[in-house]
Design a protein around this motif. Sequence first.
Motif, short mmCIF file in Angstrom:
data_model
loop_
_atom_site.label_atom_id
_atom_site.label_comp_id
_atom_site.label_asym_id
_atom_site.label_seq_id
_atom_site.Cartn_x
_atom_site.Cartn_y
_atom_site.Cartn_z
N TYR A 1 8.51 1.60 6.19
CA TYR A 1 7.05 1.74 6.32
C TYR A 1 6.62 0.94 7.54
O TYR A 1 6.78 -0.28 7.59
CB TYR A 1 6.35 1.23 5.06
CG TYR A 1 6.56 2.10 3.85
CD1 TYR A 1 5.63 3.08 3.50
CD2 TYR A 1 7.69 1.96 3.04
CE1 TYR A 1 5.82 3.90 2.38
CE2 TYR A 1 7.89 2.76 1.93
CZ TYR A 1 6.95 3.73 1.61
OH TYR A 1 7.16 4.53 0.51
N SER B 1 0.92 9.10 6.84
CA SER B 1 -0.08 8.88 5.81
C SER B 1 -1.41 9.46 6.26
O SER B 1 -1.64 9.69 7.45
CB SER B 1 -0.22 7.38 5.54
OG SER B 1 -1.03 7.14 4.42
N ILE C 1 2.10 4.23 8.30
CA ILE C 1 0.99 3.85 7.43
C ILE C 1 0.13 2.81 8.16
O ILE C 1 0.65 2.00 8.93
CB ILE C 1 1.53 3.30 6.08
CG1 ILE C 1 0.41 3.12 5.07
CG2 ILE C 1 2.33 2.03 6.28
CD1 ILE C 1 0.91 2.83 3.67
#
Length: 519
Positions: free
Chosen positions: A388, A331, A374
């Motif tokens: 994630y 990210s 992230i």
Amino acid sequence: MGKLRKKGESGAATLYIARNQALTKLQLSLPDFRRLCILKGIYPVEPKNKKKVNKGSSANRTYYYVKDIQWLAHEPVLNKFREFKAFLKKLKKAIGKEEPGTADRLEQNKPVYTLDHIVKERYPTFIDAIRDLDDALSMVVLFSTLPQTDKVEGKVVKDCKRLYVEFQHYILASKSLRKVFFSIKGIYYQAEISGHPVTWITPHTFCQDMPADVDFRIMLTFIEFYTTLIGFVNFKLFNMVNLLYPPKLTTESTTDNNNSYCEESELETEGLAALSQSLLTVPKESGDDPTIDEFPLEAEADDEMAQKVKKEQESVERLLELFSECTIFLSREVPRESLVFIIRSFGGKVSWPSSMALGSTFEETDETITHHIIDRPLQGHRFLSRYYVQPQWIADSVNYRRLLPVEDYFPGVDLPPHLSPFVKEEEGDYIPPERQAMLEEMDEETRENDKEEAEQEEKPTMTKEEKNLAKMVMPKKNKRLLEKIEYSKRKKASQVKKLHEKRKAIDEQKSSKKIKTKH
């Protein structure tokens, strides 16, 4: 009767020379003298008896070895310093007389010097340079992140950035990275180069604040030498892994003039910084296969050592393929360069948003992505085919040498302690439960060997009465030393006890929170 010698003409007084005397002997100003000493690796010394050296005076002075100053007197760079001083006088005179032609001619013939011969003097062999690479690499990385100011020129920053990216490309090509640690100060790395560990630190990717109390002239002198040193080292390292030097990317991405992300002059730098690309290699000659040397073991007693070495090699080989089955997307809020460097060093595929930087190889919508790094609460569309996780999962997996469970690193979850792999526990130290679990996962045979060695080295313990009797017959000096050792042990034990109690309270608090959330 022999000739009487005056005070200060024999003995220790002839081995040292004061700094002011050295300046007079070399006919240098203090800044130039400091600069020359840094380049040559000469530092002040502390005489054992200052009164003898200073003819009975106890005044505080800075001393150097006489031999070091005599060595400096024959340095070619010293003459260049004098030529540059004369050049500045002529240039100021030409500018004062408003003679632009003379000033331009002087500027074109400005005295320049190189430090190649000094690097060869201080590091006769390549291994010597590798052993002293830690500080040089950390300093170069630091200057590569500094902004251009009146104290730090843009060329210095650009050269440091280029040298560090070249070094990173070597680490990727040779798969030399071994340890990673995210610290408050920065990110620590450790690589194994020619059998020697090299440790350096990179600052976090924030805007650097230039301190006002730092003498950048001294630091720039170190950088001047370190950039020359790392240039030599990079050239040798690239040859060792058959890479072309100066490095060239295998793709044509850096020659795309239609790219709207950056200017044409920045394409080369951005292409080097995009560590997802590979470099061109030099064709190998026949029989030039860089395999690991194998030395036959003559005695059977070396079988255990051979088994240990073999298991360590197998562990390292598994580590180098740690992320080989992972396709990772970064990210935009996570530190791109550091994570790309770590992931690619251990065989992983990695990419990032193409609008963020050059070198992106796949987009966020790619269905082959297995992990998405992230560092903020989940927003927008969420893909169910990937995990994630927070950036700490990458470093912890490297240090544990296995892919850790992703459940502990989901966004918003309290992360487990990030333990430093550089810490070596000693007897009586506090060991966190997570570190204890890591140590317990070591090879059973290795632990058994360690226990056997500890049992062999174990000495018979004394009773309390025997200790008191032994202490009574001790000399006062040894007794005071023993009391200091015992005091430090008691202090250390009390600190360990406090840490255990603190950890117990934290675990109870966490368990109570979990019970409340369930109800």
